[in-house]
Design an enzyme around this catalytic site. Structure first.
Site, mmCIF file in Angstrom:
data_model
loop_
_atom_site.group_PDB
_atom_site.id
_atom_site.type_symbol
_atom_site.label_atom_id
_atom_site.label_comp_id
_atom_site.label_asym_id
_atom_site.label_seq_id
_atom_site.Cartn_x
_atom_site.Cartn_y
_atom_site.Cartn_z
ATOM 1 N N LYS A 35 0.834 -1.201 0.000
ATOM 2 C CA LYS A 35 0.000 0.000 0.000
ATOM 3 C C LYS A 35 0.873 1.258 0.000
ATOM 4 C CE LYS A 35 -4.069 1.397 2.631
ATOM 5 N NZ LYS A 35 -4.736 1.202 3.931
ATOM 6 N N GLU A 151 -13.595 12.661 13.308
ATOM 7 C CA GLU A 151 -13.801 13.124 11.925
ATOM 8 C C GLU A 151 -15.265 12.958 11.535
ATOM 9 O OE1 GLU A 151 -14.469 10.990 9.196
ATOM 10 O OE2 GLU A 151 -14.620 9.212 10.470
ATOM 11 N N PHE A 152 -15.690 13.824 10.632
ATOM 12 C CA PHE A 152 -17.074 13.756 10.147
ATOM 13 C C PHE A 152 -17.100 13.700 8.626
ATOM 14 C CE2 PHE A 152 -16.956 16.002 14.211
ATOM 15 C CZ PHE A 152 -17.750 15.148 14.969
ATOM 16 N N PHE A 249 -30.472 14.391 5.225
ATOM 17 C CA PHE A 249 -30.655 13.037 5.759
ATOM 18 C C PHE A 249 -32.128 12.701 6.002
ATOM 19 C CE2 PHE A 249 -26.740 10.628 6.616
ATOM 20 C CZ PHE A 249 -25.903 11.475 5.926
ATOM 21 N N LEU A 250 -32.974 13.232 5.124
ATOM 22 C CA LEU A 250 -34.392 12.861 5.183
ATOM 23 C C LEU A 250 -34.804 12.194 3.875
ATOM 24 C CD1 LEU A 250 -36.174 15.837 7.036
ATOM 25 C CD2 LEU A 250 -35.642 13.560 7.912
ATOM 26 N N CYS A 260 -19.604 2.966 8.533
ATOM 27 C CA CYS A 260 -19.688 3.822 9.724
ATOM 28 C C CYS A 260 -21.015 3.717 10.468
ATOM 29 C CB CYS A 260 -19.428 5.264 9.337
ATOM 30 S SG CYS A 260 -17.859 5.462 8.493
#
Ligand code: UGA
Length: 429
Positions: A35, A151-152, A249-250, A260
């Site tokens: 990697k 983190e987001f 998110f609807l 996640c």
């Protein structure tokens, strides 16, 4: 500032590359030699818009390096991010052994003051475990601090999410670490919330749990819509216009997937359980998500009758658009159920087919959506890739054996589909 990013998975690699982009010197570390060899050439192991370009240009300007030598990377850095994997165990609990191993290696290489930052998603109070490990081996009592900076980043939008986040969470125990981490993020013009470490750790799990809950909530509303002839898109719009709720998110669909939300929800339930709280609300969120996939299969059965020997064409396999990630993708469960009922499956995905083939070697893969439609009894959309929105629907109709489209993400307009002559089924409308 000199940063060591331990772990070049999705989070570590994006964060490392973006820290270099905003002007820091970053050494990304991974134990996987192959990697690292590829990364040094700018080859990234997954599909993420913009990332490869950022990596190539920052290797060139000398701000980004990749190495297997964790000891040197730690010694040369003043901020060390732990971004290694925390895979779920069978119980749903997170396996923290890689984090503990890294903490041990850090403790052997502490040569001056460093801030050690949890980037991986961890149970609240994991920082105490990291400190215990470091203290055990820190023979020269060198000063260090542990911090949490969750983190987001959303896959497929990770670079933008890093550069323009809604907020940056920095959890520290003292002003010294707080000052250093605030300086690190200075080039990014977003609000910073400084907290204690426990709160920062918890914010991550609480955020993902809330997002999962929002999706499961709208999916239950879609059921009520189907029972009453209301339209889920209008209802979601009407709810979302209330700023206290918000419109993101609807989107009702076949449920959430990915590496996640499902994993973090299960681990949060376990964490609460260990703390003595039975998190029934989140258990229900997970249950609704599973049931949503089953409802979708039942919808297909209702339209097509017996699925034995029926040829079904699937559009979209990745857990969401703009990624090749198949982890916990709803397509896996849905296809498994369809096959169990005897259906034959053809599928196409713009980027996830290589990964999908490893998980589902026994379905047919096509080169484009039209080959999927050809002679199929129905076309079933599971992931809303942009290219599916622009399909030549009249051509699709001619290719299908029966003009049936079952849309798990509501990307087509019901009236238009009816006009073309499709039997069009979707979610909550
Ligand atoms: C999620 C969070 O959104 C990020 O903030 C977080 O940093 C990340 O997890 C993580 O913990 O690392 P991600 O897994 O990339 O990001 O994907 P999302 O964009 O959150 O989508 C998750 C799933 O929910 C997808 O399967 C998607 O199709 C589904 N979804 C999303 C819906 O069904 N409806 C919606 O309205 C939104």
């Amino acid at each position: 500032m000199k940063i060591a990013m331990i772990g070049t998975g999705y989070v570590g690699l994006t964060s490392g590359a973006c820290f270099a982009l905003i002007g820091h010197n970053v050494i990304c570390v991974d134990k996987d030699e192959h990697k690292i060899h590829n990364l040094n050439k700018g080859k990234i192991p997954f599909f993420e818009p913009k990332l490869s370009q950022i990596i190539k240009s920052n290797i060139k300007n000398g701000r980004l390096q990749f190495t297997n030598d964790i000891n040197q990377a730690i010694k040369q850095s003043n901020i060390i991010f732990i971004a290694v994997g925390t895979p779920p165990k069978a119980s749903g609990e997170l396996d923290l052994s890689d984090i503990k191993d890294v903490a041990r290696v850090i403790s052997f290489n502490l040569n001056n003051y460093k801030v050690i930052v949890e980037k991986s998603t961890v149970p609240v109070r994991t920082y105490e475990k990291i400190k215990m490990i470091i203290d055990k081996n820190n023979k020269h009592k060198i000063k260090y601090d542990v911090a949490s900076n969750p983190e987001f980043l959303r896959e497929g939008n990770a670079v933008n999410d890093f550069l323009y986040p809604d907020r940056i969470i920095i959890g520290t125990e003292n002003k010294r670490a707080q000052k250093l981490l605030n300086k690190l993020y200075q080039p990014i013009k977003s609000p910073i919330l400084n907290t204690d470490i426990e709160s920062a750790e918890l914010i991550k799990h609480a955020s993902n749990a809330f997002l999962s809950m929002k999706i499961s909530f709208i999916n239950t509303i879609s059921i009520i819509c189907e029972l009453t002839n209301a339209s889920i898109k209008k209802v979601a719009q009407g709810i979302g216009l209330d700023r206290r709720i918000g419109s993101d998110f609807l989107n009702a669909g076949v449920g959430y997937g990915g590496s996640c939300l499902p994993k973090d929800l299960q681990s949060f339930i376990q964490i609460a359980d260990k703390l003595g709280y039975d998190y029934k609300l989140l258990k229900e969120v997970a249950y609704i998500n599973q049931a949503q996939k089953e409802r979708f299969v039942n919808k297909i059965k209702k339209v097509l009758g017996r699925l034995q020997e029926k040829q079904l064409g699937i559009l979209g396999l990745s857990f969401k658009p703009n990624t090749d990630d198949m982890r916990f993708a709803p397509s896996i469960d849905i296809i498994k159920m369809l096959k169990k009922h005897g259906a034959k499956i053809k599928a196409y995905d713009p980027h996830a087919m290589n990964n999908a083939q490893r998980i589902m070697p026994d379905i047919e893969y096509c080169q484009n959506p039209y080959d999927v439609a050809k002679a199929s009894d129905a076309l079933i959309l599971i992931t809303e890739w942009k290219e599916f929105r622009n399909l030549n629907l009249s051509k699709i109709k001619k290719l299908l054996k029966k003009p049936i489209v079952i849309d798990g993400r509501n990307i087509f307009e019901p009236n238009k589909m009816k006009q073309i002559g499709f039997n069009y089924q979707s979610i909550g409308q």
